[in-house]
Write a protein that holds these residues in place. Structure first.
Motif, PDB file in Angstrom:
ATOM      1  N   UNK A 158       0.821  -1.246  -0.020  1.00 57.52           N
ATOM      2  CA  UNK A 158       0.011   0.113   0.038  1.00 57.52           C
ATOM      3  C   UNK A 158       0.654   1.266   0.074  1.00 57.52           C
ATOM      4  N   UNK A 159       1.995   1.313   0.755  1.00 58.54           N
ATOM      5  CA  UNK A 159       2.587   2.683   0.566  1.00 58.54           C
ATOM      6  C   UNK A 159       3.073   3.181  -0.952  1.00 58.54           C
ATOM      7  N   UNK A 160       3.403   1.860  -1.609  1.00 56.82           N
ATOM      8  CA  UNK A 160       3.712   2.263  -3.067  1.00 56.82           C
ATOM      9  C   UNK A 160       2.364   2.580  -3.873  1.00 56.82           C
ATOM     10  N   UNK A 161       1.405   1.649  -3.555  1.00 59.78           N
ATOM     11  CA  UNK A 161       0.270   1.870  -4.364  1.00 59.78           C
ATOM     12  C   UNK A 161      -0.447   2.959  -4.381  1.00 59.78           C
ATOM     13  N   UNK A 162      -0.634   3.648  -2.821  1.00 61.37           N
ATOM     14  CA  UNK A 162      -1.136   4.928  -2.574  1.00 61.37           C
ATOM     15  C   UNK A 162      -0.231   5.971  -3.321  1.00 61.37           C
ATOM     16  N   UNK A 163       0.941   6.237  -2.997  1.00 58.26           N
ATOM     17  CA  UNK A 163       1.804   7.075  -3.650  1.00 58.26           C
ATOM     18  C   UNK A 163       1.683   7.161  -5.231  1.00 58.26           C
ATOM     19  N   UNK A 164       1.402   5.894  -5.604  1.00 57.02           N
ATOM     20  CA  UNK A 164       1.408   5.685  -7.289  1.00 57.02           C
ATOM     21  C   UNK A 164      -0.037   6.287  -7.742  1.00 57.02           C
ATOM     22  N   UNK A 165      -0.831   6.021  -6.901  1.00 58.93           N
ATOM     23  CA  UNK A 165      -2.308   6.347  -7.244  1.00 58.93           C
ATOM     24  C   UNK A 165      -2.384   8.044  -7.189  1.00 58.93           C
ATOM     25  N   UNK A 166      -1.984   8.426  -6.024  1.00 56.13           N
ATOM     26  CA  UNK A 166      -2.154  10.003  -5.827  1.00 56.13           C
ATOM     27  C   UNK A 166      -1.055  10.664  -6.782  1.00 56.13           C
ATOM     28  N   UNK A 167       0.175  10.581  -7.071  1.00 58.53           N
ATOM     29  CA  UNK A 167       1.106  11.107  -7.401  1.00 58.53           C
ATOM     30  C   UNK A 167       1.520  10.812  -8.909  1.00 58.53           C
ATOM     31  N   UNK A 168       1.113   9.762  -9.266  1.00 58.92           N
ATOM     32  CA  UNK A 168       1.374   9.708 -10.941  1.00 58.92           C
ATOM     33  C   UNK A 168      -0.023   9.223 -11.549  1.00 58.92           C
ATOM     34  N   UNK A 169      -0.939   8.300 -10.868  1.00 55.48           N
ATOM     35  CA  UNK A 169      -1.928   7.949 -11.889  1.00 55.48           C
ATOM     36  C   UNK A 169      -3.248   9.021 -12.021  1.00 55.48           C
ATOM     37  N   UNK A 170      -3.393   9.534 -10.537  1.00 57.86           N
ATOM     38  CA  UNK A 170      -4.437  10.655 -10.506  1.00 57.86           C
ATOM     39  C   UNK A 170      -3.808  12.127 -11.536  1.00 57.86           C
ATOM     40  N   UNK A 171      -2.700  12.441 -11.394  1.00 55.98           N
ATOM     41  CA  UNK A 171      -2.233  13.561 -12.291  1.00 55.98           C
ATOM     42  C   UNK A 171      -2.398  13.217 -13.698  1.00 55.98           C
ATOM     43  N   UNK A 172      -2.043  11.911 -14.266  1.00 56.08           N
ATOM     44  CA  UNK A 172      -2.037  11.626 -15.480  1.00 56.08           C
ATOM     45  C   UNK A 172      -3.710  11.772 -16.019  1.00 56.08           C
ATOM     46  N   UNK A 173      -4.537  11.387 -15.174  1.00 55.83           N
ATOM     47  CA  UNK A 173      -5.971  11.145 -15.706  1.00 55.83           C
ATOM     48  C   UNK A 173      -6.400  12.781 -15.595  1.00 55.83           C
TER      49      UNK A 173
END
Lengths: 69, 295
Positions: free
Chosen positions: B17-32
């Motif tokens: 989850x540390x990676x998963x949350x970081x990825x979603x908040x700082x990579x996936x969300x900005x991309x979308x």
């Protein structure tokens, strides 16, 4: 191909490899050495013309300044 | 899914989850979000207003956009083949068992350790038309009127290309690793058939490391199209005469200088499409020239 000429060709190949590598390595390392040399110069000496490879005086002040301050 | 399986899945997700949350908040969300912004009029100061494809239409009629795209493409056309050939040639030379091999290898790799900003500063100095070491050397060689490099619109882009070749060491390392895997019995067979040095390179070495060449091609392709840091520091605003105004610099200016986040996002998505297309073409051609052992 006789044994002797195969040996000779190997020697020549080695010589050519050295020559090519030395030429490229000199070109590669010049900017690096220049960075090193400039890092040992006081500010006024960095602008000197013609540029000097061996800083005079050798000043370590840049290193003290950027690590201890 | 059984109860145990589900429990294991939850545990596993909790662990990553540390990676998963970081990825979603700082990579996936900005991309979308950037895709949404690319369809909006968004100045960063006011909430985005949906405008459809207007940003893309504006860019199509924007000469600066096409100019910056041209600069990036010209840089890629020069830097990509030169870098690939130099790295390949160097790794072949560095793979020959000769005295001082480790010294040569160290010197070739050394520049790759210099951080981007330090690299920009050294080369700004070296390229100085009057006081720089390069022009001083050229004058010593008898060239009385050496180019103005970064101050000359015709020479600034080639100057950046030459500089990019200085950092070739990273690619060389990957090639060298690949060269260690070329089966020796192929060279022995080539020797028995009386193949010369160059025949061995073209018929044994290059086909054997073709997957490595392909990998380096893709990485270099993405890297050159995304070229940003060095021109941004060394030739602000693409001076002189926008000759080095890269695509990414216009993207940055649109988003953060002119506060047109919508248009900046549109440019980012167009860049993604360009990179996808180019890598797609590379993959398509790879069937003809990339050879995987054991297949």
């Amino acid at each position: 191909m006789s044994m002797a000429s195969a040996q000779e060709e190997k020697k020549r190949g080695r010589f050519e490899t050295h020559a090519a590598l030395i030429l490229i390595c000199v070109l590669m390392i010049v900017p690096f050495l220049w960075m090193l040399s400039t890092s040992l110069k006081t500010l006024d000496k960095t602008m000197e013309f013609p540029p000097r490879w061996w800083p005079r005086p050798i000043a370590f002040s840049n290193y003290w300044y950027s690590t201890l301050r | 899914m059984s109860k145990i399986e589900r429990r294991n899945l939850i545990k596993g997700l909790a662990f990553i989850s540390p990676w998963l949350i970081g990825f979603c908040a700082f990579t996936l969300l900005p991309v979308i979000l950037s895709f949404y912004f690319s369809l909006c009029d968004y100045t960063l100061l006011q909430p985005p207003v949906l405008r459809g494809l207007e940003n893309y239409r504006d860019l199509a009629h924007d000469p600066v956009f096409w100019g910056s795209l041209q600069v990036t493409m010209r840089f890629a056309l020069l830097a990509l083949p030169l870098g690939m050939i130099l790295a390949l040639a160097l790794s072949l030379l560095l793979n020959v068992k000769i005295w001082g091999q480790s010294i040569y290898r160290t010197i070739i790799f050394l520049p790759s350790l210099v951080p981007a900003v330090a690299l920009a500063m050294i080369w700004l100095w070296l390229y100085n038309p009057k006081l720089g070491l390069i022009n001083l050397g050229l004058r010593h060689l008898g060239i009385s009127d050496p180019p103005g490099w970064l101050a000359d619109p015709h020479w600034s882009l080639p100057a950046l290309v030459i500089m990019s070749l200085w950092g070739v060491g990273n690619t060389v390392i990957i090639y060298l690793a690949g060269l260690q895997d070329v089966p020796l019995e192929l060279y022995e067979a080539a020797d028995l058939d009386g193949a010369g040095r160059f025949a061995k390179i073209f018929h044994v070495t290059l086909p054997s490391i073709s997957p490595v060449i392909f990998f380096n091609l893709i990485i270099a392709l993405i890297g050159t199209v995304q070229q940003f840091t060095l021109p941004f520091i060394m030739t602000p605003n693409g001076q002189p005469a926008r000759a080095t105004y890269f695509y990414t610099m216009y993207l940055y200016d649109n988003a953060f200088t002119y506060l047109k986040m919508g248009q900046g996002s549109a440019m980012a998505w167009i860049q993604l499409l360009i990179i996808l297309t180019l890598t797609g073409i590379a993959f398509w051609t790879s069937k003809r020239w990339v050879y995987y052992q054991g297949k």
